[in-house]
Design a protein around this motif. Structure first.
Motif, short mmCIF file in Angstrom:
data_model
loop_
_atom_site.label_atom_id
_atom_site.label_comp_id
_atom_site.label_asym_id
_atom_site.label_seq_id
_atom_site.Cartn_x
_atom_site.Cartn_y
_atom_site.Cartn_z
N ARG A 74 20.89 -50.82 -16.36
CA ARG A 74 19.77 -50.49 -17.23
C ARG A 74 20.26 -49.45 -18.24
N PHE A 75 19.73 -49.53 -19.47
CA PHE A 75 20.22 -48.70 -20.56
C PHE A 75 19.11 -47.83 -21.15
N ALA A 76 19.53 -46.69 -21.69
CA ALA A 76 18.56 -45.80 -22.33
C ALA A 76 18.00 -46.44 -23.59
N GLU A 77 18.82 -47.24 -24.27
CA GLU A 77 18.38 -47.92 -25.48
C GLU A 77 17.45 -49.06 -25.10
N ARG A 78 16.20 -48.91 -25.37
CA ARG A 78 15.23 -49.90 -24.90
C ARG A 78 15.31 -51.22 -25.65
N GLU A 79 16.09 -51.23 -26.76
CA GLU A 79 16.27 -52.51 -27.45
C GLU A 79 17.13 -53.47 -26.62
N LEU A 80 17.87 -52.91 -25.68
CA LEU A 80 18.76 -53.73 -24.87
C LEU A 80 18.15 -53.93 -23.49
N GLN A 81 17.90 -55.18 -23.14
CA GLN A 81 17.28 -55.48 -21.86
C GLN A 81 18.27 -55.23 -20.72
N ASP A 82 17.74 -55.17 -19.50
CA ASP A 82 18.57 -55.00 -18.32
C ASP A 82 19.53 -56.19 -18.20
N ILE A 83 20.69 -55.94 -17.62
CA ILE A 83 21.71 -56.96 -17.46
C ILE A 83 22.21 -56.96 -16.02
N VAL A 84 22.41 -58.15 -15.48
CA VAL A 84 22.94 -58.32 -14.13
C VAL A 84 24.30 -59.00 -14.21
N GLY A 136 26.69 -62.43 -2.42
CA GLY A 136 27.90 -61.84 -2.99
C GLY A 136 27.60 -60.62 -3.82
N HIS A 137 28.65 -60.07 -4.42
CA HIS A 137 28.56 -58.83 -5.21
C HIS A 137 27.56 -58.99 -6.36
N VAL A 138 26.77 -57.92 -6.58
CA VAL A 138 25.83 -57.88 -7.71
C VAL A 138 25.84 -56.46 -8.30
N THR A 139 25.88 -56.37 -9.62
CA THR A 139 25.68 -55.09 -10.29
C THR A 139 24.56 -55.25 -11.31
N ARG A 156 23.05 -50.16 -10.38
CA ARG A 156 22.77 -50.46 -8.97
C ARG A 156 23.76 -51.52 -8.51
N VAL A 157 24.40 -51.26 -7.38
CA VAL A 157 25.48 -52.14 -6.91
C VAL A 157 25.21 -52.56 -5.47
N TYR A 158 25.40 -53.84 -5.20
CA TYR A 158 25.49 -54.33 -3.82
C TYR A 158 26.90 -54.85 -3.63
N GLU A 159 27.61 -54.31 -2.63
CA GLU A 159 29.00 -54.67 -2.41
C GLU A 159 29.23 -55.07 -0.95
N PRO A 160 29.51 -56.34 -0.68
CA PRO A 160 29.66 -56.79 0.69
C PRO A 160 31.07 -56.68 1.26
N HIS A 161 32.09 -56.51 0.39
CA HIS A 161 33.46 -56.64 0.87
C HIS A 161 34.25 -55.33 0.89
N TYR A 162 34.17 -54.56 -0.17
CA TYR A 162 34.95 -53.33 -0.29
C TYR A 162 34.06 -52.19 -0.76
N VAL A 163 34.55 -50.97 -0.62
CA VAL A 163 33.91 -49.84 -1.28
C VAL A 163 33.93 -50.13 -2.78
N THR A 164 32.80 -49.91 -3.45
CA THR A 164 32.73 -50.24 -4.87
C THR A 164 33.71 -49.40 -5.68
N GLY A 165 34.21 -49.98 -6.79
CA GLY A 165 35.29 -49.38 -7.55
C GLY A 165 35.04 -47.95 -8.01
N LEU A 166 33.82 -47.61 -8.38
CA LEU A 166 33.51 -46.28 -8.87
C LEU A 166 33.65 -45.20 -7.79
N LEU A 167 33.73 -45.62 -6.53
CA LEU A 167 33.79 -44.64 -5.43
C LEU A 167 35.11 -44.71 -4.66
N GLN A 168 36.06 -45.50 -5.12
CA GLN A 168 37.31 -45.65 -4.40
C GLN A 168 38.28 -44.49 -4.63
N THR A 169 39.02 -44.11 -3.58
CA THR A 169 40.13 -43.19 -3.77
C THR A 169 41.29 -43.94 -4.41
#
Length: 293
Positions: free
Chosen positions: A231-241, A225-228, A118-131
């Motif tokens: 969440r992971f399929a491996e439940r041993e690993l907690q969510d990361i921001v 500001g920007h936040v990403t 999940r991404v919040y981007e205030p300045h540019y189109v997020t990198g995964l969606l850029q041409t």
């Protein structure tokens, strides 16, 4: 891992992070302190801590000795060692390591293995969606001293990252963009038109949701500001921001209060966007016409 992930050329894979956490759990279950485990290996206690925090690769001889010290069965040792060897292999991004700032290398690793992004981007189109052209203009502004070859190398990396959206096991991607990010002219009107076409195209993917916060929505929790969020399929690993700090650093948060605070902010901003722009595709189509004038 409390407020940051290791960076540098040894940016960890998710598997290495998980195995480090398991080593810590096994040590604590056995009743050994860091200095006790270190004494058995004849190393400094910081070596054990770094292994548990995924700050260094998992040396197989050390891992074997620790697992036996912790009372792990031979079969479990063999399985763990196999996973450790896989975890130590460089990620796909290794050839691009010179194009990645130290503080961003862990991000690419997490992005590659995440189940939800999940991404919040205030300045540019997020990198995964850029041409490619949009990415070149943005990266060129961020690295004005790059020569043409270095710039294209960075652009290649950004485009390569986008392949994860087409994978069979593609993550769920939820992006909230500020109106400013779509109205700021990057490159040229033609570049912006092509970028909006890309957003219209990718918004049709079943695993992608795109929201837009208009300027008329006023202040909201995301304006810091920007936040990403990962969440992971491996439940041993907690969510990361992930959140950026200035121009040259970032922090990776995994403590529950921090993660919950950011996740709640992302949810509020997303709901606000849906309320003000219920039909993002129509909004982007209309905006595209403005760049075509």
């Amino acid at each position: 891992m409390t407020d940051a992930l290791p960076s540098g050329s040894s940016a960890p894979t998710v598997l290495r992070i998980i195995l480090g956490k398991r080593l810590k759990e096994l040590r604590e279950r056995s009743g050994l302190r860091l200095d006790g485990a270190a004494k058995a290996l004849r190393v400094n206690h910081l070596t054990i801590r770094r292994m548990e925090n995924a700050q260094v690769g998992l040396k197989v001889p050390y891992v074997k000795e620790l697992l036996r010290l912790y009372g792990v069965s031979d079969a479990e040792v063999a399985e763990f060692i196999g996973m450790a060897e896989r975890a130590n292999r460089p990620g796909w991004w290794y050839p691009f390591r010179d194009a990645l700032p130290d503080w961003f290398r862990a991000y690419v690793s997490l992005e590659t293995d995440a189940e939800v992004i999940r991404v919040y981007e205030p300045h540019y189109v997020t990198g995964l969606l850029q041409t490619r052209d949009y990415a070149r203009a943005v990266i060129g502004a961020g690295f004005p001293n790059d020569d043409e070859e270095s710039l294209e190398h960075r652009v290649d990396l950004r485009v390569r990252r986008q392949e994860l959206l087409e994978r069979e096991d593609a993550p769920t991607l939820w992006v909230v963009l500020e109106e400013t990010a779509l109205r700021r002219e990057v490159g040229s009107p033609a570049v912006m038109s092509a970028q909006l076409d890309r957003l219209l195209e990718v918004s049709e993917l079943p695993n992608v949701t795109l929201r837009i916060v208009p300027l008329s929505a006023g202040p909201h929790p995301g304006t810091g500001g920007h936040v990403t969020y990962f969440r992971f399929a491996e439940r041993e690993l907690q969510d990361i921001v992930y959140t950026e700090v200035g121009l040259t650093s970032a922090v990776y948060l995994d403590q529950r209060p921090d993660v919950v605070t950011h996740l709640e902010a992302l949810t509020r901003v997303s709901l606000l966007a849906a309320e003000h722009v219920p039909d993002p595709r129509t909004y982007m189509s209309n905006l595209r016409k403005e760049f075509d004038k």
